[in-house]
Design a protein around this motif. Structure first.
Motif, PDB file in Angstrom:
ATOM      1  N   HIS A   1       3.476   0.200   4.964  1.00 10.98           N
ATOM      2  CA  HIS A   1       3.742   0.667   3.609  1.00 10.98           C
ATOM      3  C   HIS A   1       5.137   0.236   3.206  1.00 10.98           C
ATOM      4  O   HIS A   1       6.098   0.423   3.970  1.00 10.98           O
ATOM      5  CB  HIS A   1       3.621   2.193   3.536  1.00 10.98           C
ATOM      6  CG  HIS A   1       3.519   2.712   2.144  1.00 10.98           C
ATOM      7  ND1 HIS A   1       4.601   2.848   1.308  1.00 10.98           N
ATOM      8  CD2 HIS A   1       2.426   3.110   1.440  1.00 10.98           C
ATOM      9  CE1 HIS A   1       4.202   3.333   0.152  1.00 10.98           C
ATOM     10  NE2 HIS A   1       2.894   3.494   0.196  1.00 10.98           N
ATOM     11  N   PRO A   2       5.308  -0.324   2.019  1.00  6.32           N
ATOM     12  CA  PRO A   2       6.631  -0.852   1.642  1.00  6.32           C
ATOM     13  C   PRO A   2       7.691   0.235   1.498  1.00  6.32           C
ATOM     14  O   PRO A   2       8.885  -0.037   1.655  1.00  6.32           O
ATOM     15  CB  PRO A   2       6.369  -1.551   0.308  1.00  6.32           C
ATOM     16  CG  PRO A   2       5.112  -0.924  -0.214  1.00  6.32           C
ATOM     17  CD  PRO A   2       4.306  -0.571   0.994  1.00  6.32           C
ATOM     18  N   ASP A   3       7.309   1.466   1.215  1.00  7.74           N
ATOM     19  CA  ASP A   3       8.287   2.526   1.009  1.00  7.74           C
ATOM     20  C   ASP A   3       8.635   3.251   2.300  1.00  7.74           C
ATOM     21  O   ASP A   3       9.796   3.578   2.555  1.00  7.74           O
ATOM     22  CB  ASP A   3       7.772   3.536  -0.020  1.00  7.74           C
ATOM     23  CG  ASP A   3       7.581   2.905  -1.395  1.00  7.74           C
ATOM     24  OD1 ASP A   3       8.283   1.911  -1.688  1.00  7.74           O
ATOM     25  OD2 ASP A   3       6.717   3.393  -2.152  1.00  7.74           O
ATOM     26  N   THR A   4       7.638   3.514   3.132  1.00  6.92           N
ATOM     27  CA  THR A   4       7.878   4.304   4.353  1.00  6.92           C
ATOM     28  C   THR A   4       7.970   3.453   5.599  1.00  6.92           C
ATOM     29  O   THR A   4       8.360   3.953   6.657  1.00  6.92           O
ATOM     30  CB  THR A   4       6.742   5.325   4.528  1.00  6.92           C
ATOM     31  OG1 THR A   4       5.499   4.621   4.691  1.00  6.92           O
ATOM     32  CG2 THR A   4       6.650   6.241   3.314  1.00  6.92           C
ATOM     33  N   ASP A   5       7.583   2.180   5.469  1.00  6.07           N
ATOM     34  CA  ASP A   5       7.560   1.288   6.628  1.00  6.07           C
ATOM     35  C   ASP A   5       6.636   1.800   7.741  1.00  6.07           C
ATOM     36  O   ASP A   5       6.822   1.498   8.909  1.00  6.07           O
ATOM     37  CB  ASP A   5       8.977   1.094   7.190  1.00  6.07           C
ATOM     38  CG  ASP A   5       9.098  -0.204   7.973  1.00  6.07           C
ATOM     39  OD1 ASP A   5       8.345  -1.157   7.645  1.00  6.07           O
ATOM     40  OD2 ASP A   5       9.910  -0.262   8.907  1.00  6.07           O
ATOM     41  N   GLN A   6       5.648   2.613   7.322  1.00  7.51           N
ATOM     42  CA  GLN A   6       4.637   3.123   8.254  1.00  7.51           C
ATOM     43  C   GLN A   6       3.310   2.414   7.979  1.00  7.51           C
ATOM     44  O   GLN A   6       3.080   1.888   6.878  1.00  7.51           O
ATOM     45  CB  GLN A   6       4.459   4.634   8.075  1.00  7.51           C
ATOM     46  CG  GLN A   6       5.713   5.438   8.417  1.00  7.51           C
ATOM     47  CD  GLN A   6       6.062   5.339   9.879  1.00  7.51           C
ATOM     48  OE1 GLN A   6       5.180   5.301  10.742  1.00  7.51           O
ATOM     49  NE2 GLN A   6       7.367   5.285  10.178  1.00  7.51           N
TER      50      GLN A   6
END
Length: 213
Positions: free
Chosen positions: A107-112
């Motif tokens: 995910h680009p925001d959470t890097d998860q």
């Protein structure tokens, strides 16, 4: 004492021939029926009744066997639906991530790892179809075993009230018949006030039969 196989075969052949004659409209007192070995028309009639009862018993047995086989098939269908349901719930319990060309998409925001909703939505859709299949299974079983109540239909008038039944006015009915008869006529009605006899009484000079103008 039980009949021998030969006797049973003989009775079967005789009844078959008797039924064939009856289908052709041959009466019980016909010599053709007597030639089959019946002592009287009443005896032949009783044998037809026995044959029909035996036929109904055979049909009832076949229906019972068919109903049992259908119930077993419906039971097996429910077992298969249960297996599919367990598999769909297993998909819902698992955690799904998006993978593209063997790489986990973050995910680009959470890097998860991004969660993949597609398997979840497919599992939900499968559960809905399983419930629909169970409902059809129950409807089929109810019809097969005669569990449904018979459908009753009631015909009512306006707003659920009684039906209004009226009789035709005899005078109006007679006028309608007369009007219909005039429409069906091929020649127009004669509206002249004079008759052929009246016209013959007038002379060529316009005088009447007494010679007076």
């Amino acid at each position: 004492m039980a009949w021998s196989k030969f006797k049973l075969d003989e009775v079967t052949v005789r009844r078959t021939e008797l039924l064939r004659l009856r289908r052709k409209g041959i009466p019980y007192d016909d010599p053709q029926v007597e030639e089959l070995g019946y002592s009287s028309p009443a005896a032949a009639r009783k044998d037809v009744v026995r044959a029909l009862e035996a036929h109904r018993a055979d049909e009832a047995a076949e229906v019972s066997i068919y109903r049992q086989m259908e119930n077993e098939r419906l039971d097996e269908e429910l077992r298969r639906l249960e297996v599919l349901e367990d598999a769909a719930h297993k998909v819902l319990r698992n955690h799904h991530i998006v993978v593209n060309n063997g790489r986990v998409i973050l995910h680009p925001d959470t890097d998860q790892p991004m969660e993949d909703d597609a398997p979840v939505l497919q599992a939900i859709d499968r559960l809905i179809k399983i419930e629909e299949a169970r409902r059809r299974n129950g409807e089929r079983r109810a019809k097969l075993n005669g569990l449904d109540m018979p459908v009753q239909t009631e015909v009512t008038g306006a707003n659920g009230g009684p039906l209004a039944v009226s009789t035709a006015d005899p005078d109006k009915l007679a006028a309608l018949i007369a009007a219909t008869s005039r429409l069906d006529g091929t020649a127009p009605a004669n509206t002249a006030t004079s008759t052929p006899d009246d016209e013959d009484d007038e002379g060529e000079d316009g005088r009447d039969g007494d010679g007076q103008e």
